[in-house]
Design an enzyme around this catalytic site. Structure first.
Site, mmCIF file in Angstrom:
data_model
loop_
_atom_site.group_PDB
_atom_site.id
_atom_site.type_symbol
_atom_site.label_atom_id
_atom_site.label_comp_id
_atom_site.label_asym_id
_atom_site.label_seq_id
_atom_site.Cartn_x
_atom_site.Cartn_y
_atom_site.Cartn_z
ATOM 1 N N GLU A 127 -10.953 -39.702 137.141
ATOM 2 C CA GLU A 127 -10.714 -38.793 138.252
ATOM 3 C C GLU A 127 -11.305 -39.406 139.521
ATOM 4 O OE1 GLU A 127 -12.394 -34.854 137.936
ATOM 5 O OE2 GLU A 127 -11.213 -34.136 139.608
ATOM 6 N N GLY A 267 -21.756 -36.258 139.037
ATOM 7 C CA GLY A 267 -22.643 -35.638 138.056
ATOM 8 C C GLY A 267 -22.160 -35.852 136.633
ATOM 9 N N ALA A 268 -20.882 -35.571 136.411
ATOM 10 C CA ALA A 268 -20.321 -35.682 135.076
ATOM 11 C C ALA A 268 -18.817 -35.515 135.165
ATOM 12 C CB ALA A 268 -20.905 -34.609 134.154
ATOM 13 N N MET A 269 -18.140 -35.763 134.030
ATOM 14 C CA MET A 269 -16.680 -35.713 134.043
ATOM 15 C C MET A 269 -16.153 -35.059 132.782
ATOM 16 S SD MET A 269 -13.965 -36.341 135.685
ATOM 17 C CE MET A 269 -12.398 -35.796 135.003
ATOM 18 N N GLU A 270 -15.181 -34.164 132.981
ATOM 19 C CA GLU A 270 -14.706 -33.270 131.915
ATOM 20 C C GLU A 270 -13.585 -33.844 131.053
ATOM 21 O OE1 GLU A 270 -14.204 -32.790 135.275
ATOM 22 O OE2 GLU A 270 -12.230 -31.937 135.685
ATOM 23 N N GLU A 304 -18.867 -28.770 132.793
ATOM 24 C CA GLU A 304 -17.869 -29.689 132.221
ATOM 25 C C GLU A 304 -17.203 -29.057 131.009
ATOM 26 O OE1 GLU A 304 -17.249 -31.918 134.238
ATOM 27 O OE2 GLU A 304 -19.130 -31.883 135.347
ATOM 28 N N GLU A 326 -12.195 -26.740 140.507
ATOM 29 C CA GLU A 326 -13.618 -26.904 140.811
ATOM 30 C C GLU A 326 -14.274 -25.619 141.308
ATOM 31 O OE1 GLU A 326 -15.114 -29.144 139.558
ATOM 32 O OE2 GLU A 326 -13.665 -30.758 139.267
HETATM 33 N N1 TRP Z 1 -14.425 -33.402 137.892
HETATM 34 C C1 TRP Z 1 -15.802 -33.801 137.979
HETATM 35 C C2 TRP Z 1 -16.602 -32.508 137.986
HETATM 36 O O1 TRP Z 1 -16.638 -31.780 138.892
HETATM 37 C C3 TRP Z 1 -16.108 -34.570 139.225
HETATM 38 C C4 TRP Z 1 -16.144 -36.053 139.127
HETATM 39 C C5 TRP Z 1 -16.691 -36.795 138.165
HETATM 40 C C6 TRP Z 1 -15.658 -36.973 140.074
HETATM 41 N N2 TRP Z 1 -16.567 -38.105 138.472
HETATM 42 C C7 TRP Z 1 -15.952 -38.247 139.617
HETATM 43 C C8 TRP Z 1 -15.021 -36.834 141.275
HETATM 44 C C9 TRP Z 1 -15.601 -39.365 140.325
HETATM 45 C C10 TRP Z 1 -14.667 -37.951 141.977
HETATM 46 C C11 TRP Z 1 -14.950 -39.213 141.514
HETATM 47 O O2 TRP Z 1 -17.149 -32.126 137.032
HETATM 48 ZN ZN ZN Z 2 -15.962 -29.906 138.034
#
Ligand code: TRP
Ligand code: ZN
Length: 866
Positions: A127, A267-270, A304, A326
């Site tokens: 993402e 922070g993290a990615m779902e 997440e 979001e």
């Molecule tokens: N979708 C992720 C969140 O809000 C956000 C995120 C994770 C993201 N990694 C990223 C956005 C890198 C931009 C680029 O939990």
């Molecule tokens: Zn998110």
């Protein structure tokens, strides 16, 4: 208009109004990764289907990979072209199988987008538009595919191979390599793709869903961190149960994995079934993580996880709809956290965060609506506005509809749009239909930027027993939006009687939707005191004509904890803004209110501790026509000193009472006591008490947890006690092998309220542990310094030059992380002309850098225009 815009190529702008559905769909994809840090080969097999009637070629986004071969239906072809990184391929039929083979070098990927190396492992971040850096694909969220992923890698170096969905098969190869295959049955956009290959240990858990299915949970980290994963695993189980109970949402795969990595842009990615986390939002034990870290870990794990429904099962049609997932998911994680401990303190923290990051954004050159109209680089729109203002918009919907209708609405939304890529409008329309509430005007929130200002004055006509609340709203202009229309603001209001302190008008919600509105209260026989925007029910700036005495009354009697906090903050703010403007300020009212708050034994300590903290320097600055950082610092320190001195015995008593915790426990009560102890220590030090250095150092040495140790260190670093340097050294030596704690060591120095902070920060740049290539470390030093209002804004402009130099350097490595640190330079319009000119000069220097990323170009050039 800027002259640099004419001298540089016009950047490409993507507009919401230009949306068209995809020409080709890709219902199925098979990916084969031959993993190697220096050269990874990826073969992608795409089953493409022409969508609608047209003769346009297949367009597959790509970026930076070496293309080795292309075939159509099994036959190699060469009638393709590469255009701006994308592969354009003419196709004659309505369905074909396209196979591409590419090569990439994960170990050279410093942007941390796509497939990259972190701590010896390989991982992905796709993402928003990172998948195109892995393979050629229509990299847009409205193309949903079923993924089959096969990975092979050196078995010793990468014993663990993870991807989305369920593990299907695995085995050994002869040359010391092994392989694994994963299938994800749920169609998903490519931004949710993930794989991880590495030497990882796992903390396993299990969760039985509401329909009785067992889900295997795993948190994957380097072996030495395994003991620090229990809190995250507990939080995950709690979040899974919460989403079932509160939203009726059940998890859908047999496995759910989380991997922690040290190098991460966010922070993290779902990613579906395989969340990838910045290790700071997973790893915790009492010795290394503060209470704040523990709370943040639970919040991000929940966030997440909640995306599995709000984001994955129902995803976004295009990136302009980002707040659809979001804003809603932040609202969901905020409610989750509120349910785990003190809801009042959680609300205070969330509003404080909104005011610290989102209000300035909405008042500055980068202001944009929660559903933007245009962008150059989508990464720049992962903002406090999309996330946090977005969450406030959802919260207002919940307030207006009420809990039951809101839930009926979200049920309808999840049901109707499951498996599809939806829009913000789809969400609002679902709530509208399910509740029968007309949300026509409410929709303005999605398109209009800027924080509304509401004036509220309460008039009382003694004789008639009638009170009248006069409300008016106005949203100031923002870049590109000169005139604004009234929005719908649900304002929770209650009236108290000044004499009896009883209820004159019970709490109810006023929907302010006109530019001006009058609300009449009958039978008001004593002077009423206005409590408004209780619980911060609308994300607005409320201006009232309430006296210091009335604010003090509310600060002592309001039964809405947020409103009580807010009254105290307003009292402090009025005092500080007057003083910073050169007016005589009487500290007595604030001191009395603080004394009353810490002395109120019925109050939860966590709440009391937050309520007696002075507003931040930047929030004080936000109230002034021209920010005067030196004056703000001076008057704030003076008030802190006076509160410290006048209440010495109260602070010592509060400090000692908080000592009574005994050994470390992680519970809302213990957290509250630790928080009170930190706040009391701060005030004792601010009083100038001769022994405050000893007190802080004793706490620092005796602490059995990071919360107490770090609060003591923060107090010592702020002052000039003899223990200052020894404490910094002890802390460094004790934690020199823990990157997350070293980040704190850098930050505490960058945020210090001291004259020499700029010099210290420049010195720390040369520290052996400083590196720009780790985003956490870069943010810990450079990001923290940028929000230290006084140190950053020294009159010679050295703070601005420092930030610009570092961002230019960071841009060559990691544009996304660099661009996010621009905002402190965009505040030039808020300061005096001399500072403003120095800031603009740095922004101008940045935009002229040859080869600047589009991330930085957009942020810096928009910051100049605003
Ligand atoms: N979708 C992720 C969140 O809000 C956000 C995120 C994770 C993201 N990694 C990223 C956005 C890198 C931009 C680029 O939990
Ligand atoms: Zn998110």
């Amino acid at each position: 208009m800027l002259d640099i815009q004419t001298s540089l190529a016009q950047p490409h702008v993507t507009r919401r109004a230009d949306y068209t559905p995809p020409d080709w769909q890709v219902p199925d994809i098979a990916l084969n990764f031959d993993l190697d840090p220096a050269a990874t080969r990826i073969t992608a097999t795409l089953h493409v289907q022409r969508s609608g009637v047209h003769d346009r070629p297949l367009r597959l986004d790509g970026a930076g990979q070496t293309l080795l071969s292309v075939s159509v239906d099994g036959t190699p072809v060469n009638d393709w072209v590469i255009e701006g990184g994308a592969l354009i391929l003419p196709l004659s039929g309505s369905a074909h199988v396209i196979e591409t083979t590419v090569e990439i070098a994960p170990e050279r990927n410093t942007q941390l987008m796509g497939l990259y190396a972190s701590g010896g492992n390989l991982c992905t971040q796709c993402e928003a538009e990172g998948f195109r850096r892995i393979t050629f694909f229509p990299d847009r969220p409205d193309v949903l595919s079923r993924y089959q992923v096969r990975m092979s890698a050196d078995k010793q170096r990468y014993p663990v191979l993870l991807a989305n969905g369920d593990p299907i098969a695995s085995g050994d190869l002869d040359d010391g390599r092994h392989w694994a295959e994963w299938h994800d049955p749920f169609p998903k956009p490519c931004y949710l793709f993930a794989l991880v290959a590495g030497d990882l240990a796992v903390n396993r858990g299990s969760f039985i869903t509401m329909s009785g299915r067992e889900v295997a949970l795993g948190i994957w980290v380097r072996a030495t961190d395994l003991e620090r994963t229990h809190h995250a695993l507990d939080a995950l189980k709690t979040a899974m149960a919460w989403d079932e109970r509160v939203y009726g949402r059940e998890y859908d795969l047999d496995v759910f994995n989380i991997v922690a990595v040290d190098d991460f842009n966010f922070g993290a990615m779902e990613n579906k079934g395989l969340n990838v986390f910045n290790s700071r939002y997973i790893l915790a034990d009492p010795d290394t993580a503060t209470d704040y870290d523990y709370d943040a870990i639970a919040a991000v794990v929940a966030h997440e996880y909640f995306h599995n429904w709000s984001g994955n099962r129902v995803t976004c049609r295009d990136w302009f709809q980002l707040s659809l997932k979001e804003g809603f998911t932040v609202y969901r994680d905020q409610c989750f956290s509120a349910d785990q401990g003190s809801a009042a303190v959680k609300r205070i923290e969330d509003v404080r965060g909104l005011r610290a990051a989102q209000f300035p954004e909405d008042a500055g050159p980068l202001a944009h609506p929660i559903r933007p109209d245009a962008y150059q680089e989508i990464s720049n729109f992962y903002t406090a506005t999309i996330y946090n203002k977005g969450a406030e918009i959802i919260r207002m919907l919940a307030t207006i509809l009420g809990a039951t209708a809101f839930r009926t609405g979200t049920d309808l939304y999840f049901d109707r749009f499951d498996g599809t890529a939806a829009t913000c409008e789809d969400f609002v329309a679902s709530l509208e239909e399910a509740s029968g509430t007309d949300l026509t005007q409410f929709r303005r929130w999605y398109g209009q930027a800027g924080t509304p200002r509401v004036t509220a004055s309460l008039l009382h006509h003694e004789g008639s027993g009638r009170a009248e609340l006069v409300l008016a709203q106005r949203t100031p202009p923002t870049p590109g939006q000169d005139s604004k229309t009234p929005v719908v603001l649900p304002l929770r209001v209650k009236l108290f009687g000044a004499q009896t302190a009883g209820t004159v008008a019970p709490e109810h919600v006023i929907l302010l939707s006109d530019a001006e509105q009058r609300i009449v209260f009958e039978g008001v026989t004593e002077r009423p005191i206005l409590s408004i925007n209780r619980g911060f029910s609308a994300p607005a700036i409320i201006e009232t004509d309430r006296s210091a005495a009335d604010l003090a009354f509310l600060g002592a009697h309001d039964d809405d904890p947020f409103a009580r906090y807010e009254a105290l903050q307003q009292l402090m703010l009025d005092t500080l803004v007057a003083a910073a403007g050169g007016n005589q300020a009487d500290h007595a009212a604030v001191i009395a209110a603080v004394a009353g708050t810490i002395g109120d034994a019925k109050l939860d300590r966590a709440f009391a501790a937050e309520a007696v903290l002075l507003p931040s320097e930047s929030f004080i600055g936000d109230q002034m026509a021209v920010v005067d950082p030196e004056a703000i610092f001076r008057v704030r320190e003076a008030l802190r000193r006076d509160i410290g001195r006048a209440l010495t015995s109260e602070w010592c008593a509060a400090y000692d009472a908080a000592q009574a915790i005994g050994g470390y426990v992680y519970s809302p009560e213990a957290k509250g006591l630790r928080r009170m102890r930190a706040v009391a220590l701060g005030y004792i030090a601010a009083s100038g008490a001769a022994d405050s250095g000893d007190l802080a150092f004793a706490q620092f040495e005796a602490a059995d947890n990071m919360t107490d140790r770090l609060s003591a260190l923060t107090t010592l670093v702020a002052g000039d006690a003899a223990q200052r340097t020894p404490a910094l050294d002890i802390f460094y030596n004790r934690y020199s092998d823990n990157a997350l704690v070293l980040d704190k060591w850098f930050s505490v120095q960058a945020m210090a309220p001291r004259d020499d902070t700029g010099d210290v920060v420049r010195e720390l740049l040369r520290h052996q542990d400083f590196t720009l290539s780790n985003p956490n470390r870069a943010r810990a030093l450079i990001g923290a310094f940028g929000v230290n209002q006084r140190a950053f804004n020294v009159t010679d402009g050295s703070g601005y030059r420092f930030l610009a130099d570092q961002l230019i350097a960071l841009d060559t490595l990691n544009p996304q992380t660099a661009a996010k640190l621009i905002p402190p330079l965009g505040r030039w319009g808020r300061f005096d002309a001399a500072r403003g000119a120095l800031m603009r000069a740095e922004l101008e220097r940045i935009v002229k850098v040859p080869g600047l990323s589009k991330d930085m170009f957009e942020q810096a050039s928009r910051s100049l225009e605003g």
